[in-house]
Design a protein around this motif. Structure first.
Motif, PDB file in Angstrom:
ATOM      1  N   LYS A 141       0.816  -1.226   0.000  1.00 28.30           N
ATOM      2  CA  LYS A 141       0.000   0.000   0.000  1.00 28.30           C
ATOM      3  C   LYS A 141       0.845   1.269   0.000  1.00 28.30           C
ATOM      4  CE  LYS A 141      -3.557  -2.639   0.168  1.00 28.30           C
ATOM      5  NZ  LYS A 141      -4.266  -2.917  -1.094  1.00 28.30           N
ATOM      6  N   ASN A 142       2.098   1.149   0.434  1.00 27.45           N
ATOM      7  CA  ASN A 142       2.955   2.326   0.561  1.00 27.45           C
ATOM      8  C   ASN A 142       4.276   2.074  -0.162  1.00 27.45           C
ATOM      9  OD1 ASN A 142       1.244   3.776   2.676  1.00 27.45           O
ATOM     10  ND2 ASN A 142       1.667   1.832   3.695  1.00 27.45           N
ATOM     11  N   MET A 143       4.435   2.701  -1.309  1.00 26.61           N
ATOM     12  CA  MET A 143       5.661   2.549  -2.083  1.00 26.61           C
ATOM     13  C   MET A 143       6.193   3.912  -2.500  1.00 26.61           C
ATOM     14  SD  MET A 143       5.240  -0.815  -4.523  1.00 26.61           S
ATOM     15  CE  MET A 143       4.038  -0.056  -5.629  1.00 26.61           C
ATOM     16  N   ARG A 144       7.516   4.040  -2.442  1.00 21.59           N
ATOM     17  CA  ARG A 144       8.200   5.239  -2.944  1.00 21.59           C
ATOM     18  C   ARG A 144       9.132   4.776  -4.060  1.00 21.59           C
ATOM     19  NH1 ARG A 144      10.673   7.975   1.771  1.00 21.59           N
ATOM     20  NH2 ARG A 144       8.557   8.780   2.038  1.00 21.59           N
ATOM     21  N   LEU A 145       8.841   5.204  -5.279  1.00 19.19           N
ATOM     22  CA  LEU A 145       9.568   4.752  -6.455  1.00 19.19           C
ATOM     23  C   LEU A 145      10.441   5.890  -6.973  1.00 19.19           C
ATOM     24  CD1 LEU A 145       6.600   2.944  -8.267  1.00 19.19           C
ATOM     25  CD2 LEU A 145       8.169   2.030  -6.531  1.00 19.19           C
ATOM     26  N   VAL A 146      11.727   5.619  -7.121  1.00 13.26           N
ATOM     27  CA  VAL A 146      12.685   6.653  -7.507  1.00 13.26           C
ATOM     28  C   VAL A 146      13.114   6.432  -8.953  1.00 13.26           C
ATOM     29  CG1 VAL A 146      14.872   7.748  -6.955  1.00 13.26           C
ATOM     30  CG2 VAL A 146      13.488   6.749  -5.127  1.00 13.26           C
ATOM     31  N   VAL A 147      12.987   7.467  -9.773  1.00 15.46           N
ATOM     32  CA  VAL A 147      13.348   7.402 -11.188  1.00 15.46           C
ATOM     33  C   VAL A 147      14.254   8.571 -11.540  1.00 15.46           C
ATOM     34  CG1 VAL A 147      11.220   6.189 -11.790  1.00 15.46           C
ATOM     35  CG2 VAL A 147      11.295   8.692 -11.901  1.00 15.46           C
ATOM     36  N   HIS A 148      14.803   8.514 -12.764  1.00 11.80           N
ATOM     37  CA  HIS A 148      15.786   9.524 -13.157  1.00 11.80           C
ATOM     38  C   HIS A 148      15.274  10.491 -14.222  1.00 11.80           C
ATOM     39  CE1 HIS A 148      19.720  11.302 -13.466  1.00 11.80           C
ATOM     40  NE2 HIS A 148      19.815  11.032 -14.756  1.00 11.80           N
ATOM     41  N   SER A 149      14.086  10.265 -14.764  1.00 12.75           N
ATOM     42  CA  SER A 149      13.601  11.143 -15.825  1.00 12.75           C
ATOM     43  C   SER A 149      12.127  11.479 -15.626  1.00 12.75           C
ATOM     44  CB  SER A 149      13.788  10.490 -17.204  1.00 12.75           C
ATOM     45  OG  SER A 149      12.828   9.467 -17.401  1.00 12.75           O
ATOM     46  N   PRO A 150      11.703  12.663 -16.080  1.00 19.09           N
ATOM     47  CA  PRO A 150      10.281  13.027 -15.990  1.00 19.09           C
ATOM     48  C   PRO A 150       9.375  12.057 -16.745  1.00 19.09           C
ATOM     49  CG  PRO A 150      11.626  14.955 -16.481  1.00 19.09           C
ATOM     50  CD  PRO A 150      12.528  13.767 -16.600  1.00 19.09           C
ATOM     51  N   THR A 151       9.874  11.519 -17.873  1.00 12.57           N
ATOM     52  CA  THR A 151       9.079  10.562 -18.646  1.00 12.57           C
ATOM     53  C   THR A 151       8.785   9.317 -17.826  1.00 12.57           C
ATOM     54  OG1 THR A 151      10.079  11.364 -20.702  1.00 12.57           O
ATOM     55  CG2 THR A 151       8.970   9.225 -20.778  1.00 12.57           C
ATOM     56  N   SER A 152       9.803   8.803 -17.149  1.00 14.06           N
ATOM     57  CA  SER A 152       9.624   7.621 -16.305  1.00 14.06           C
ATOM     58  C   SER A 152       8.671   7.922 -15.151  1.00 14.06           C
ATOM     59  CB  SER A 152      10.969   7.149 -15.752  1.00 14.06           C
ATOM     60  OG  SER A 152      11.813   6.713 -16.792  1.00 14.06           O
ATOM     61  N   LYS A 153       8.784   9.110 -14.593  1.00 13.42           N
ATOM     62  CA  LYS A 153       7.892   9.485 -13.495  1.00 13.42           C
ATOM     63  C   LYS A 153       6.439   9.486 -13.950  1.00 13.42           C
ATOM     64  CE  LYS A 153       6.821  13.170 -10.203  1.00 13.42           C
ATOM     65  NZ  LYS A 153       7.208  14.490  -9.650  1.00 13.42           N
ATOM     66  N   THR A 154       6.177  10.080 -15.099  1.00 12.91           N
ATOM     67  CA  THR A 154       4.811  10.134 -15.622  1.00 12.91           C
ATOM     68  C   THR A 154       4.263   8.734 -15.869  1.00 12.91           C
ATOM     69  OG1 THR A 154       5.245  12.278 -16.664  1.00 12.91           O
ATOM     70  CG2 THR A 154       3.368  11.008 -17.495  1.00 12.91           C
ATOM     71  N   ARG A 155       5.101   7.869 -16.462  1.00 10.07           N
ATOM     72  CA  ARG A 155       4.657   6.511 -16.773  1.00 10.07           C
ATOM     73  C   ARG A 155       4.334   5.725 -15.505  1.00 10.07           C
ATOM     74  NH1 ARG A 155       7.503   1.897 -17.021  1.00 10.07           N
ATOM     75  NH2 ARG A 155       9.518   2.988 -17.088  1.00 10.07           N
ATOM     76  N   LEU A 156       5.218   5.779 -14.507  1.00  8.74           N
ATOM     77  CA  LEU A 156       4.991   4.999 -13.291  1.00  8.74           C
ATOM     78  C   LEU A 156       3.830   5.558 -12.466  1.00  8.74           C
ATOM     79  CD1 LEU A 156       8.522   3.973 -11.960  1.00  8.74           C
ATOM     80  CD2 LEU A 156       6.867   2.640 -13.239  1.00  8.74           C
ATOM     81  N   GLN A 157       3.654   6.867 -12.488  1.00  5.01           N
ATOM     82  CA  GLN A 157       2.505   7.436 -11.775  1.00  5.01           C
ATOM     83  C   GLN A 157       1.197   6.959 -12.377  1.00  5.01           C
ATOM     84  OE1 GLN A 157       3.350  11.706 -11.797  1.00  5.01           O
ATOM     85  NE2 GLN A 157       3.781  11.625  -9.613  1.00  5.01           N
ATOM     86  N   SER A 158       1.201   6.789 -13.700  1.00  6.86           N
ATOM     87  CA  SER A 158       0.012   6.289 -14.369  1.00  6.86           C
ATOM     88  C   SER A 158      -0.228   4.818 -14.045  1.00  6.86           C
ATOM     89  CB  SER A 158       0.144   6.481 -15.879  1.00  6.86           C
ATOM     90  OG  SER A 158      -0.923   5.874 -16.574  1.00  6.86           O
ATOM     91  N   GLN A 159       0.842   4.028 -14.016  1.00  3.95           N
ATOM     92  CA  GLN A 159       0.723   2.591 -13.763  1.00  3.95           C
ATOM     93  C   GLN A 159       0.432   2.271 -12.299  1.00  3.95           C
ATOM     94  OE1 GLN A 159       4.629   1.576 -15.473  1.00  3.95           O
ATOM     95  NE2 GLN A 159       3.573   0.294 -16.973  1.00  3.95           N
ATOM     96  N   TYR A 160       1.005   3.063 -11.393  1.00  5.10           N
ATOM     97  CA  TYR A 160       0.889   2.786  -9.955  1.00  5.10           C
ATOM     98  C   TYR A 160       0.448   4.060  -9.228  1.00  5.10           C
ATOM     99  CZ  TYR A 160       3.580  -1.140 -11.669  1.00  5.10           C
ATOM    100  OH  TYR A 160       4.000  -2.226 -12.391  1.00  5.10           O
TER     101      TYR A 160
END
Length: 308
Positions: A31-50
């Motif tokens: 229920k509680n995850m913090r996902l660290v990425v290196h690019s805005p594109t990756s951030k947008t994609r993962l926010q959409s998926q999770y």
């Protein structure tokens, strides 16, 4: 005690890469995850998926950043950025921040999981050697740790491309007859998931992770894929500079502006692979999974089914 996915906060670095991308679909109950990425594109994609996860776009090469990332985290899965010129220093900073959060067992951190690589003793490869230092650092840190050491990913071979092209060609960066041990990302993800959830059972462990019972050269791998697809796949060996460029392209998405130190690491790995390959044993992974690991032909058939 085992992990509690309903309350524990899980931090995953390099969360848009191959390893985390295979793991995340297995974690809907966290229920509680913090996902660290290196690019805005990756951030947008993962926010959409999770959408329930906190996704952060940050540079790991910063003590301030790493301390902030570990804030309130109960478990850390640290996947280092491949071929980064400061991968060792990033690992040190993550561990230092984790030590503060652990506070000799009185803090909120409960488990630090390090994704490393098979046979870090192979110092001739810079990408292995830098992880060797991080392994030593976490072992001496006093943290409750687990070290995972996967071998070459089967999933680096582009099954969808081979299926799509009428006359596919695979250009390898090293001698295609050199023998390798392989791991399927789905096996790695399942093993990671078990380590996450079972927690104390895996403290102070180092797990060399291999799926294949027999070694498989790249020429044999492509031959197996071709037989399964019912088509001939030509195998060629790229010239050295092209092989380095291709590896940088796969890791960074470009050959332009890549730090020379990252190119050095790619060059060393290619030269090592060209003569020695990378070989290990599947016993530990199969013990961890409680089943037989995925064999190469089985992996090919599974990927063909997914594409279809």
């Amino acid at each position: 005690m085992p992990a509690d996915p309903s309350t524990d906060l899980l931090l995953i670095t390099c969360a848009s890469g191959k390893q985390a991308s295979a793991l995340l679909p297995l974690l809907p109950h966290w229920k509680n995850m913090r996902l660290v990425v290196h690019s805005p594109t990756s951030k947008t994609r993962l926010q959409s998926q999770y959408p329930h996860a906190e996704v952060l776009n940050t540079d790991l090469y910063s003590p301030t950043a790493t301390s902030s990332l570990i804030r309130n985290a109960n478990v850390v899965l640290h996947i280092g950025p491949s071929y980064h010129p400061h991968e060792t220093e990033i690992g040190y900073m993550m561990i230092d921040a984790a030590v503060t959060a652990y506070d000799s067992g009185k803090g909120h951190l409960k488990h630090f999981i390090l994704s490393s690589v098979l046979n870090t003793q192979l110092r001739k490869m810079m990408n292995h050697d830098c992880k060797r230092y991080v392994e030593e650092y976490v072992i001496e840190s006093g943290l409750p740790y687990t070290i995972l050491q996967p071998t070459t990913f089967m999933d680096n071979l582009p099954i969808p491309v081979f299926m799509k092209e009428e006359r596919p060609v695979f250009r390898c960066g090293w001698d295609t007859d050199i023998q390798f041990s392989w791991i399927a990302l789905k096996d790695l993800a399942e093993g990671m998931n078990k380590v996450l959830e079972e927690r104390e059972k895996h403290f102070s462990a180092q797990y060399p992770l291999v799926s294949t019972h027999d070694t498989v050269s790249f020429a044999q791998a492509i031959s197996i894929i071709g037989d399964k697809l019912g088509k001939k796949i030509e195998v060629e060996t790229a010239l050295f500079k092209e092989a380095v460029d291709n590896l940088c392209l796969r890791v960074y998405g470009t050959t332009e502006g890549v730090d020379q130190r990252s190119r050095d690491a790619a060059q060393r790995m290619i030269l090592f692979y060209d003569n020695r390959g990378l070989v290990g044993n599947p016993n530990v992974l199969e013990w961890l999974l409680g089943r037989e690991a995925t064999q190469f032909g089985e992996w090919v058939e599974g990927n063909m089914g997914e594409v279809k």
